[in-house]
Design a protein around this motif. Structure first.
Motif: not given
Length: 665
Positions: A259-272, A352-362
């Protein structure tokens, strides 16, 4: 008992023979017995001038790379002479062997390709068996010079490559094969080609031992440009990477809603796809944004769709990661964390952080491993190399087969560190030595053809140390990189984006309406790029010394079956030759003896050796020293007399006791 396994070995005509040049300064060889003095004689080096340059100061307002701060090397050698004789000098002359045997970190050779063509600067038409013998003998010497951590790079085309691979296995060991690099040498097809137009050369890479060390590639500005640190992450710069991985059907426990902490939407991985991290780890990470908990939400149908399986096949016991507090409270907590910075590993995308979820890649701690395909866009091509030579020598016909400096730059980066020794015994236009000098490495190189050395190799290296060579890798053009906020559209490079912007500007230059169009401005913003300034890598400086091989002192007369002295075998040339061939170190500072090996002294007598001369020399020995006297004429009875004096003294005749050989032996 069964047969012992046999080592795979390449066989060719006269493999048991040796080769000697038929004419000084040209490729042309004659078969001889390996004991023939014309093959066995060790030549010394006769040193010439030292060419010295001064490193230019840095200029304010210009950009310099770290390489520009390296101390220029001054312990370098440019030798005129046949490669086989030069290698024998480096491995057999005591002063040279001590300095170079087992000390060379990288060997690059670009030998004659044996293509049955005659080029303007060298002949390239050696018959296969002659070519293989020539290369075999040189590879044996090269292996002795290479350090345990060193590597050898052999540049060829498809004429001898397959034979050379087996020969390299024989000399260096198949277990030390590292790679076969393919260099895209052409930038267009040759219209005069018969059949296929050759686009590439190959470079075989072998290590000296299991201890061979090869470096990874440095990260480029383009690669680094995608990393930034908008949240002041304590671990440093990062980029927004994909938080998912393929394989959802076999990793169903990692396919669930967050669940997204700002929009409240449920975020899933893309199909597959599935989340990269395990659910416990993801829960801990998301708690960095707001309080979260695991909860069953009856989403088996959506999870089955994402996993690509039937509803009855999907794992049913996988909970979602949902907020443990009301959305309004979670939104405040998440926005506060956005403002505070140092965000969790899983980041909130978009304005404003309202998009999807990403991952920090160093950035990886090390660069990428070198690849075996080297396109000309990265390391240059034949036309690049000829342009570099033409810029240095505008009044000369360009050298037929130069190599671009960027090609050698990559090899030297992978194989060495600043201060290491690099060897190239087929100097040609001098690219290897020029790049070695510009990258802070020490170098040795030799060239057979005096005209090539005089018109190209030496003049080029003089320009390098004097800071008069602005081409090649002296300056690195600034790279163009992404300058957008969201990243360039997928598949579009920075160069393509800049070209698009340039074409767009041309298309609208006569339209004030289009120039002020918000759509046009938005398009330009989506493909915005910037260019790093050009970086100066080389400011001149350092030095090298010229040298040439000493003339032959020994010859073989087949008519009389005797080893004879040449006209050059006199004075210092003879002394140096005798010392080298008997493995004595020269002692020019000693008033009576010309060489030393351990506790054994060497005296070279050009003329008759009698008892009086023996007594005079022995009188100057210390109590624990022995003496070898090499003379062109020895009086009867002197050998016995000198042995009777003890102290390990002996007399040797020049040339009979240096090289005793007859074809009838």
């Amino acid at each position: 008992m069964g047969r012992r396994p046999q080592k795979l070995e390449l066989t060719w005509f006269n493999k048991d023979k040796a080769l000697i040049p038929t004419e000084t300064g040209k490729y042309g060889y004659t078969w001889v017995d390996p004991r023939d003095p014309r093959y066995c004689e060790t030549h010394t080096l006769i040193y010439g001038e030292a060419v010295v340059g001064t490193q230019a100061p840095k200029e304010e307002g210009r950009t310099y790379s770290d390489r520009a701060d390296l101390e220029p090397t001054d312990d370098n050698l440019l030798i005129l002479g046949e490669s086989g004789d030069v290698l024998e000098a480096l491995t057999r002359v005591p002063e040279l062997a001590e300095k170079y045997v087992g000390k060379v970190k990288c060997i690059y050779i670009d030998p004659p390709f044996n293509t049955a063509q005659t080029f303007a600067n060298y002949e390239d038409n050696l018959e296969h068996s002659i070519w293989l013998t020539m290369m075999r003998d040189r590879l044996i010497h090269l292996r002795r010079l290479l350090s345990d951590e060193g590597s050898i790079w052999v540049h060829l085309d498809d004429v001898e490559n397959h034979r050379m691979r087996v020969l390299m296995d024989e000399v260096f060991g198949a277990e030390n094969f590292k790679a076969e690099v393919v260099w895209q040498k052409a930038d267009s097809p040759r219209s005069d080609a018969r059949g296929f137009s050759s686009d590439h050369d190959v470079i075989m890479v072998y290590g000296r031992s299991v201890s061979t060390r090869l470096k990874r590639m440095e990260r480029t500005a383009v690669e680094n440009a995608r990393f930034s640190n908008p949240d002041n992450d304590q671990l440093g710069a990062w980029w927004d990477g994909d938080p998912t991985a393929p394989g959802a059907s076999t990793h169903q426990g990692m396919v669930y809603a967050i669940q997204h902490p700002i929009t409240g939407h449920l975020v899933y991985p893309a199909p597959g796809r599935h989340w990269t991290f395990g659910q416990t780890d993801v829960l801990d990470i998301m708690r960095g944004w707001a309080p979260y908990e695991l909860r069953q939400i009856d989403d088996a149908e959506e999870r089955a769709r994402r996993c690509g399986v039937a509803l009855e096949e999907v794992r049913k016991d996988v909970p979602a990661i949902v907020l443990g507090i009301p959305l309004d409270e979670a939104r405040l907590a998440a926005r506060k964390r956005l403002a505070d910075g140092d965000w969790p590993t899983l980041v909130l995308r978009g304005q404003g952080g309202t998009g999807g979820i990403g991952r920090k890649a160093y950035p990886p701690a090390q660069g990428q491993p070198p690849r075996t395909w080297w396109p000309n866009t990265e390391v240059g091509h034949n036309r690049t190399a000829k342009s570099e030579i033409k810029a240095l020598f505008p009044d000369e016909i360009p050298f037929s087969t130069p190599k671009p400096e960027r090609l050698l730059e990559r090899i030297i980066h992978i194989a060495t560190e600043p201060g290491d020794i690099i060897l190239d015994v087929f100097a040609g236009s001098g690219t290897t030595a020029a790049v070695a000098q510009k990258t802070g490495r020490r170098w040795i190189t030799c060239e057979l053809v005096q005209d090539t050395l005089r018109r190209f190799t030496q003049l080029r290296l003089e320009k390098v140390v004097r800071g008069e060579d602005p081409g090649g890798i002296t300056v690195t053009a600034g790279e163009r990189v992404d300058a957008t906020e969201e990243g360039l559209p997928e598949g579009l490079t920075a160069e393509e984006a800049q070209k698009l912007t340039s074409l767009l500007n041309k298309a609208i230059r006569d339209s004030d309406e289009l120039k002020s169009s918000e759509d046009i401005r938005a398009l330009k913003a989506r493909v915005k790029t910037r260019k790093y300034p050009d970086a100066i890598n080389w400011r001149g400086g350092g030095a090298f010394r010229t040298a040439r091989l000493s003339p032959s002192c020994f010859d073989y007369d087949p008519e009389v079956g005797l080893v004879v002295l040449t006209a050059a075998a006199t004075g210092e040339v003879l002394i140096n030759s005798i010392a080298a061939n008997l493995n004595f170190r020269l002692t020019p500072e000693h008033p009576h003896f010309q060489g030393v090996r351990g506790s054994m002294r060497l005296a070279v007598v050009e003329g008759r050796l009698d008892r009086r001369k023996v007594d005079d020399l022995v009188a100057h020995l210390d109590a624990d020293e022995g003496l070898t006297i090499a003379a062109t004429e020895i009086e009867d009875g002197v050998r016995q007399y000198i042995r009777s004096l003890g102290q390990g003294c002996r007399a040797v005749h020049i040339p009979d006791d240096i090289f005793s050989y007859s074809e009838e032996d």
